[in-house]
Scaffold this active site. Structure first.
Site, mmCIF file in Angstrom:
data_model
loop_
_atom_site.group_PDB
_atom_site.id
_atom_site.type_symbol
_atom_site.label_atom_id
_atom_site.label_comp_id
_atom_site.label_asym_id
_atom_site.label_seq_id
_atom_site.Cartn_x
_atom_site.Cartn_y
_atom_site.Cartn_z
ATOM 1 C CE1 TYR A 1 -2.957 -2.839 0.174
ATOM 2 C CE2 TYR A 1 -4.309 -2.016 1.976
ATOM 3 C CZ TYR A 1 -4.169 -3.018 1.093
ATOM 4 O OH TYR A 1 -4.824 -4.048 0.950
ATOM 5 C CE LYS B 1 0.734 -18.065 -0.958
ATOM 6 N NZ LYS B 1 -0.169 -19.147 -0.838
ATOM 7 C CG ASP C 1 -3.151 -19.964 1.172
ATOM 8 O OD1 ASP C 1 -2.134 -19.934 2.240
ATOM 9 O OD2 ASP C 1 -2.851 -20.429 0.191
ATOM 10 C CG ASP D 1 -7.307 -3.913 3.733
ATOM 11 O OD1 ASP D 1 -8.282 -3.603 4.517
ATOM 12 O OD2 ASP D 1 -7.205 -3.440 2.539
ATOM 13 C CG ASP E 1 -12.754 -5.871 5.250
ATOM 14 O OD1 ASP E 1 -12.256 -5.196 6.045
ATOM 15 O OD2 ASP E 1 -13.441 -5.484 4.219
#
Ligand code: IPM
Ligand code: MG
Length: 368
Positions: free
Chosen positions: A146, A196, A228, A252, A256
């Site tokens: 970001y 990851k 994941d 992020d 959510d």
């Protein structure tokens, strides 16, 4: 007598409605405790762009610079309305990320919490929820994709391309991991490291630094999970998690999902901590589809106040009281139309009435 300056950035959409309720709570906290809050409103977000020409105007920056803490509402417009703002002036890019950068708020804490009594909010089956959901996502907030360099152009084959870089140095990784370990020490002493490393070099470095930092916290058990797989496990068995730490984009997305397993992002407040200043905000957007209807639940905004009381003003007990007051309103069978469907045993109330009931409940609790 303590004296704190708070910048209030009500933001867009449902922001003003839910901020109003948060301010009621702050005023009552003032009444009940040896504290004075100087509250200063400042424009921030899409509305600020239209009225002041910038979503994070200089006057707002100055007010935030002066404040001991910042309470921020959600920002942004519907997709169609956003198109009226030039891309580089859209509030996510030109206000929110710059604010995070300005105050270097590297540590983002997002509780995903649903006491057993509120289990009916969750789309998960009761046997999965068990005793309720109570975990916290610790998200690195000022690094990674970001904030990396971006390049857009046309390549040698004449094709449009884009390049965005994900960068972390070891110090950025170390400081967020320390925050996560410290939190794990105060909770169940279990830390889930979300990464990851089977694909990303950034995760390999992250995990190397984690091994070094972990040496300072030998009481904390670290469990490593690929991001994941973590997404699946959050749905299948959220009870196994307590503190989860991860880089910016993973946080992020998974936060959510945290809102998803609670039943609504409206139940997600957050704290964004920097070395000198912190700001507090709901984790959700400005919900333009329901703005102005007085049906948005103020939980995430009042919860952000609770986090502020604890983290910025060391008012731990009063913070707990605010959480309990909010939960008691749900436990008494009240809810708002954004969270609950009519019918059943729920009594539907509006935003301001929810706030009033929180106030009433808080008023009845002992201080100190
Ligand atoms: C959040 C939001 C922001 C983010 C957006 C609005 C830039 O989704 O706080 O999670 O991506 O960090
Ligand atoms: Mg988000």
């Amino acid at each position: 007598m303590n004296y704190f300056k708070i910048a209030l950035l009500e933001g867009d959409g449902i922001g003003p409605e839910i901020m109003r309720e948060a301010v009621k709570v702050l005023r009552l906290v003032e009444e009940r405790n040896d504290v004075i809050f100087e509250l200063t409103d400042a424009p921030f977000g899409a509305g600020a762009y239209f009225t002041c020409g910038h979503p994070f105007p200089e006057e707002t920056q100055a007010i935030c610079d002066e404040a001991d803490a910042i309470l921020k509402g959600p920002i942004g417009l519907s997709h169609e309305e956003s198109q009226k703002i030039p891309v580089d002036m859209q509030p996510e890019r030109a206000a929110l990320l710059p604010m995070r950068r300005r105050y270097n708020t590297f540590a983002n804490f997002r509780p995903v919490s649903l006491p057993r009594g509120l289990a009916h909010f969750s789309p998960l089956k009761p046997e999965i929820i068990g005793d309720g959901i109570d975990l916290i996502i610790v998200r690195e907030l000022v690094g990674g994709l970001y904030f990396g360099e971006k390049e857009v152009g046309v390549n040698e084959q004449g094709l449009r391309y884009v390049k965005e870089s994900l960068e972390y140095d070891e110090e950025q990784i170390r400081r967020i991991l320390h925050e996560a370990f410290k939190l794990a020490m105060r909770r169940k002493k279990v830390l889930h490291n979300i990464h990851k490393s089977n694909v990303l070099k950034s995760s390999v470095l992250w995990n190397e630094v984690l091994e070094e930092v972990a040496a300072d916290y030998s009481d904390v058990e670290v469990r490593h999970i690929l991001v994941d797989a973590a997404a699946t496990l959050l749905c299948l068995d959220p009870g196994q998690f307590d503190v989860m730490v991860m880089e910016n984009m993973f946080g992020d997305i998974l936060s959510d999902q945290g809102g998803g397993i609670l039943g609504s992002l409206g139940l997600m407040p957050s704290a964004c901590k920097g070395p000198e200043k912190s700001y507090y905000e709901p984790s959700h957007g400005s919900a333009p589809d329901i703005a102005g209807q007085s049906i948005a639940n103020p939980y995430s905004m009042i919860g952000s106040v609770a986090m502020m009381l604890e983290d910025s003003f060391a008012m731990t007990m009063e913070s707990k009281n605010v959480w309990s007051a909010m939960q008691s309103v749900f436990a008494d069978g009240y809810s708002t139309p954004d969270l609950s469907k009519p019918g059943g045993s729920v009594t539907m109330i509006k935003t301001a009435e929810f706030g009033d009931r929180v106030i009433e409940s808080l008023r009845s609790m002992p201080t100190g």
